[in-house]
Design a protein around this motif. Structure first.
Motif, PDB file in Angstrom:
ATOM      1  N   THR A  39       0.772  -1.147  -0.070  1.00 57.40           N
ATOM      2  CA  THR A  39       0.071  -0.021  -0.186  1.00 57.40           C
ATOM      3  C   THR A  39       1.039   1.257   0.041  1.00 57.40           C
ATOM      4  N   ALA A  40       0.368   2.069  -0.624  1.00 55.22           N
ATOM      5  CA  ALA A  40       1.389   3.702  -0.921  1.00 55.22           C
ATOM      6  C   ALA A  40       0.020   4.547   0.131  1.00 55.22           C
ATOM      7  N   THR A  41       0.855   5.508   0.560  1.00 51.62           N
ATOM      8  CA  THR A  41      -0.379   6.021   2.299  1.00 51.62           C
ATOM      9  C   THR A  41       0.385   7.106   1.564  1.00 51.62           C
ATOM     10  N   TYR A  42       0.000   8.407   1.255  1.00 52.99           N
ATOM     11  CA  TYR A  42       0.305   9.734   1.558  1.00 52.99           C
ATOM     12  C   TYR A  42      -0.276  10.248   1.637  1.00 52.99           C
ATOM     13  N   VAL A  43       0.349  11.266   3.193  1.00 51.80           N
ATOM     14  CA  VAL A  43      -0.192  12.180   3.982  1.00 51.80           C
ATOM     15  C   VAL A  43      -0.326  13.144   3.567  1.00 51.80           C
ATOM     16  N   VAL A  44      -1.251  13.686   3.122  1.00 45.94           N
ATOM     17  CA  VAL A  44      -1.366  15.637   2.389  1.00 45.94           C
ATOM     18  C   VAL A  44      -1.775  16.229   4.381  1.00 45.94           C
ATOM     19  N   ASP A  45      -1.113  17.818   4.295  1.00 42.66           N
ATOM     20  CA  ASP A  45      -0.541  18.416   5.490  1.00 42.66           C
ATOM     21  C   ASP A  45      -0.671  20.058   4.892  1.00 42.66           C
ATOM     22  N   GLY A  46      -2.198  20.302   5.707  1.00 40.25           N
ATOM     23  CA  GLY A  46      -1.862  21.761   4.824  1.00 40.25           C
ATOM     24  C   GLY A  46      -3.668  22.138   4.708  1.00 40.25           C
ATOM     25  N   GLU A  47      -4.075  23.344   4.386  1.00 42.05           N
ATOM     26  CA  GLU A  47      -5.304  24.149   4.079  1.00 42.05           C
ATOM     27  C   GLU A  47      -4.866  23.804   2.480  1.00 42.05           C
ATOM     28  N   LEU A  48      -6.471  23.327   2.166  1.00 42.90           N
ATOM     29  CA  LEU A  48      -6.225  22.463   0.450  1.00 42.90           C
ATOM     30  C   LEU A  48      -7.779  24.171  -0.338  1.00 42.90           C
ATOM     31  N   PHE A  49      -7.302  24.909  -0.904  1.00 40.31           N
ATOM     32  CA  PHE A  49      -8.370  26.059  -1.796  1.00 40.31           C
ATOM     33  C   PHE A  49      -7.469  26.055  -2.888  1.00 40.31           C
ATOM     34  N   PHE A  50      -8.292  26.974  -3.727  1.00 44.15           N
ATOM     35  CA  PHE A  50      -7.676  27.125  -4.747  1.00 44.15           C
ATOM     36  C   PHE A  50      -6.518  27.116  -5.711  1.00 44.15           C
ATOM     37  N   ALA A  51      -5.882  27.805  -4.405  1.00 44.92           N
ATOM     38  CA  ALA A  51      -3.946  28.414  -5.120  1.00 44.92           C
ATOM     39  C   ALA A  51      -3.026  26.672  -4.561  1.00 44.92           C
ATOM     40  N   SER A  52      -3.770  26.081  -3.439  1.00 47.50           N
ATOM     41  CA  SER A  52      -2.741  25.564  -2.981  1.00 47.50           C
ATOM     42  C   SER A  52      -3.192  23.773  -3.438  1.00 47.50           C
ATOM     43  N   SER A  53      -4.758  23.206  -4.435  1.00 50.77           N
ATOM     44  CA  SER A  53      -4.955  22.380  -4.737  1.00 50.77           C
ATOM     45  C   SER A  53      -4.035  22.156  -6.192  1.00 50.77           C
ATOM     46  N   ASN A  54      -3.857  22.729  -6.716  1.00 48.59           N
ATOM     47  CA  ASN A  54      -4.080  23.014  -8.383  1.00 48.59           C
ATOM     48  C   ASN A  54      -2.911  22.472  -8.388  1.00 48.59           C
ATOM     49  N   ASP A  55      -1.711  22.173  -7.161  1.00 49.02           N
ATOM     50  CA  ASP A  55      -0.014  21.407  -7.112  1.00 49.02           C
ATOM     51  C   ASP A  55      -0.296  20.412  -6.873  1.00 49.02           C
ATOM     52  N   LEU A  56      -1.736  19.597  -6.058  1.00 47.64           N
ATOM     53  CA  LEU A  56      -2.364  18.557  -5.617  1.00 47.64           C
ATOM     54  C   LEU A  56      -2.315  17.086  -7.218  1.00 47.64           C
ATOM     55  N   PHE A  57      -2.620  17.348  -8.071  1.00 48.27           N
ATOM     56  CA  PHE A  57      -2.873  16.739  -8.465  1.00 48.27           C
ATOM     57  C   PHE A  57      -1.366  15.772  -9.335  1.00 48.27           C
ATOM     58  N   SER A  58      -0.534  16.876  -9.320  1.00 51.19           N
ATOM     59  CA  SER A  58       0.987  16.531  -9.807  1.00 51.19           C
ATOM     60  C   SER A  58       1.863  16.017  -8.119  1.00 51.19           C
ATOM     61  N   GLN A  59       1.302  15.140  -7.141  1.00 53.52           N
ATOM     62  CA  GLN A  59       2.013  14.964  -6.078  1.00 53.52           C
ATOM     63  C   GLN A  59       2.019  13.665  -6.097  1.00 53.52           C
ATOM     64  N   PHE A  60       1.124  12.468  -7.145  1.00 56.23           N
ATOM     65  CA  PHE A  60       1.241  11.319  -7.066  1.00 56.23           C
ATOM     66  C   PHE A  60       1.912  11.169  -8.064  1.00 56.23           C
ATOM     67  N   ASP A  61       2.680   9.288  -7.863  1.00 57.94           N
ATOM     68  CA  ASP A  61       3.525   8.432  -8.475  1.00 57.94           C
ATOM     69  C   ASP A  61       2.202   7.257  -9.174  1.00 57.94           C
ATOM     70  N   TYR A  62       1.361   7.983 -10.169  1.00 58.87           N
ATOM     71  CA  TYR A  62       0.149   6.707 -10.757  1.00 58.87           C
ATOM     72  C   TYR A  62       0.660   5.453 -11.293  1.00 58.87           C
ATOM     73  N   ALA A  63       1.855   5.879 -12.399  1.00 57.25           N
ATOM     74  CA  ALA A  63       2.365   4.870 -13.204  1.00 57.25           C
ATOM     75  C   ALA A  63       3.066   3.760 -11.472  1.00 57.25           C
ATOM     76  N   LEU A  64       3.460   4.016 -10.498  1.00 55.91           N
ATOM     77  CA  LEU A  64       4.780   3.207 -10.463  1.00 55.91           C
ATOM     78  C   LEU A  64       3.929   2.873  -8.610  1.00 55.91           C
ATOM     79  N   ASP A  65       3.019   3.670  -8.422  1.00 59.24           N
ATOM     80  CA  ASP A  65       2.820   2.955  -7.390  1.00 59.24           C
ATOM     81  C   ASP A  65       1.902   1.290  -6.935  1.00 59.24           C
ATOM     82  N   PRO A  66       1.685   0.918  -6.074  1.00 57.29           N
ATOM     83  CA  PRO A  66       1.047  -0.312  -5.651  1.00 57.29           C
ATOM     84  C   PRO A  66      -0.518  -0.128  -6.121  1.00 57.29           C
TER      85      PRO A  66
END
Length: 507
Positions: free
Chosen positions: A421-448
């Motif tokens: 299992t890959a567990t991503y811990v997200v820390d911080g306030e998520l709104f329009f400015a901070s959530s735009n970069d959220l999509f690129s923080q994950f390794d979609y191809a190599l994660d289990p």
């Protein structure tokens, strides 16, 4: 052995110093209020005439507005000792209406603006002041000081050479006299002394009388002669609304400044609807309307030491008496004396600490940028409302940019119940400015195949964040992987249940 004075009264608190009843019981404080009102009245006369010229109306309209605004706001306003009268900002906003439709439509717009201000005041618009950052307030004050100084420059250009020594003498008095005595306001001494010099020595210099003809009668009831129709409303509505907002913004900002200077609190809601009442009364007496005046308020509070409604009331009364019954005397006051007073106000108003090298070194760069941008826009446009609006906008952008970088995503790989299992811990306030970069923080191809997004240390604030999470889960689904989102607080769960999957690809 310590000694105490039997029966000695404790000093009055700043709040008690605002009490009209306490002031009437103290001859010393009452004298301060009376003299302050006189000084302000003298300073208001050329200002009101000048603003009338800006608006394109007869000087009497500006002078009557100064009288009715000051007297009315002294009763209904929420900030004791603050001066309201005809102002340049209001004159600039409403001047085009005078040129296009005449004085009757102009007065009708003033009355409608007052009605808007009453409605806005009663609806709680004053609470929006909490969203104006300190750096914008500092920029507002500094820009105002610069504008006050700049407004005096024309009075020193193309004038007889005697204006300059007179202005210097006035500056010496207003800056030096308070160090010797504060029994009499230094601005009043400067005005009287320089007037006597010019009259006795027959010195020919520009005077208050050169600014325009002073009225010789009292203001009377005025009903604007306009059709009571939708067409009339369409003409005056935009001007009245702009005047209402500009007037309220300047008045509330000035009230906050006086709060800081006097170390007291004011009733911003009452001040808001009080400004509306004052403009309605002023309109029905043929005045041009107005709002709080920072320059005259600083003369009243800082230079003269006034603290109560008495000084505001007397400023209006003295102004009317001076222009109607003592117009011949007032008209010979040299403009050099009033220039000296206003330069003193400018220097006293400017927050010099805000530009000290040690302050700039300690202050975050974003705060300095907000302050400087506010000053630049106000000085460039001569419009305090636009400058404050830009300052708030810059502060919002810089704050969002700063907060956006406070979100972190940490990856933990582990085998849970025999499943990698890959567990991503997200820390911080998520709104329009901070959530735009959220999509690129994950390794979609190599994660289990099993992915957990732990949100216990974050909060979902808007639809942009929900859309970002939907995009993340959808991309994992396309890679044939299962995503579980855990740790959401109750508010975030409700928002996600309401919006998830319903925002569409465009979001």
């Amino acid at each position: 052995m310590a000694m105490t004075t039997v029966g000695a009264k404790p000093p009055l608190t700043p709040e008690q110093l605002q009490s009209v009843r306490e002031t009437l019981r103290s001859p010393r404080r009452l004298k301060t209020e009376v003299l302050a009102g006189l000084v302000v009245a003298l300073a208001l006369i050329p200002e009101a005439i000048a603003f009338s010229i800006i608006a394109g109306v007869d000087p009497r309209i500006g002078l009557f507005a100064a009288f009715t605004m000051a007297v009315t706001i002294s009763f209904v306003g929420g900030r004791p000792a603050m001066i309201s009268a005809a102002t340049g900002a209001v004159a600039l906003v409403i001047a085009p209406l005078v040129k296009s439709h005449g004085i009757d439509y102009f007065i009708a717009a003033v009355i409608l603006a007052g009605i808007f201000q009453v409605i806005l005041g009663l609806s709680g618009v004053a609470k929006l002041m909490r969203f104006i950052p300190r750096s914008v307030m500092v920029g507002f004050v500094n820009a105002l000081a610069i504008l006050i100084f700049m407004s005096q420059v024309p009075e020193l250009l193309g004038v007889p050479w005697m204006v300059y020594p007179l202005a210097v003498i006035g500056l010496v008095i207003v800056f030096g006299l308070p160090k010797l005595t504060k029994a009499v306001p230094a601005p009043l001494v400067a005005i009287v002394f320089l007037t006597l010099i010019t009259v006795v020595a027959s010195i020919v210099v520009p005077t208050v009388g050169d600014k325009g003809e002073l009225p010789n009668s009292l203001p009377s009831l005025f009903i604007p002669n306009v059709p009571f129709s939708l067409e009339t409303l369409q003409v005056i509505f935009p001007f009245a609304l702009a005047m209402a907002f500009v007037g309220l913004l300047e008045s509330l900002m000035t009230a906050k400044l006086v709060d800081d200077v006097t170390d007291t609190h004011s009733n911003k809601a009452r001040e808001s609807w009080g400004q509306g009442v004052a403009n309605i009364v002023t309109g029905f007496f043929g005045g041009m309307g107005g709002c709080a005046m920072i320059g005259q308020t600083m003369i009243n509070v800082k230079a003269s030491g006034a603290r109560t409604r008495i000084s505001t009331f007397l400023a209006g009364v003295f102004l009317l008496i001076l222009v109607v019954t003592l117009g011949d005397i007032v008209s010979v006051i040299p403009m050099a004396a009033l220039v000296a007073v206003m330069i003193f106000v400018s220097v006293a108003t400017f927050d010099w600490h805000s530009i000290h090298p040690s302050t700039l070194a300690r202050m975050p760069k974003s705060e300095t940028i907000v302050m400087v941008s506010t000053v630049i826009v106000v000085v460039a446009t001569h419009n305090l409302a636009i400058g404050v609006g830009v300052g708030v906008l810059v502060a919002m952008v810089l704050f969002a940019r700063r907060v956006a970088h406070l979100v972190t995503v940490e990856l933990h790989l582990a085998t849970i119940d025999g499943v990698e299992t890959a567990t991503y811990v997200v820390d911080g306030e998520l709104f329009f400015a901070s959530s735009n970069d959220l999509f690129s923080q994950f390794d979609y191809a190599l994660d289990p195949e099993n992915v957990v997004i732990d949100m216990h240390a974050s909060h979902l604030w808007d639809a942009s964040t929900i859309a970002a999470l939907d995009a993340v889960t959808e991309k994992y689904r396309r890679h044939g992987k299962h995503v579980t989102i855990t740790g959401l607080n109750e508010a975030s769960i409700l928002m996600r249940e309401r919006l998830s999957g319903k925002l569409g690809a465009g979001h």
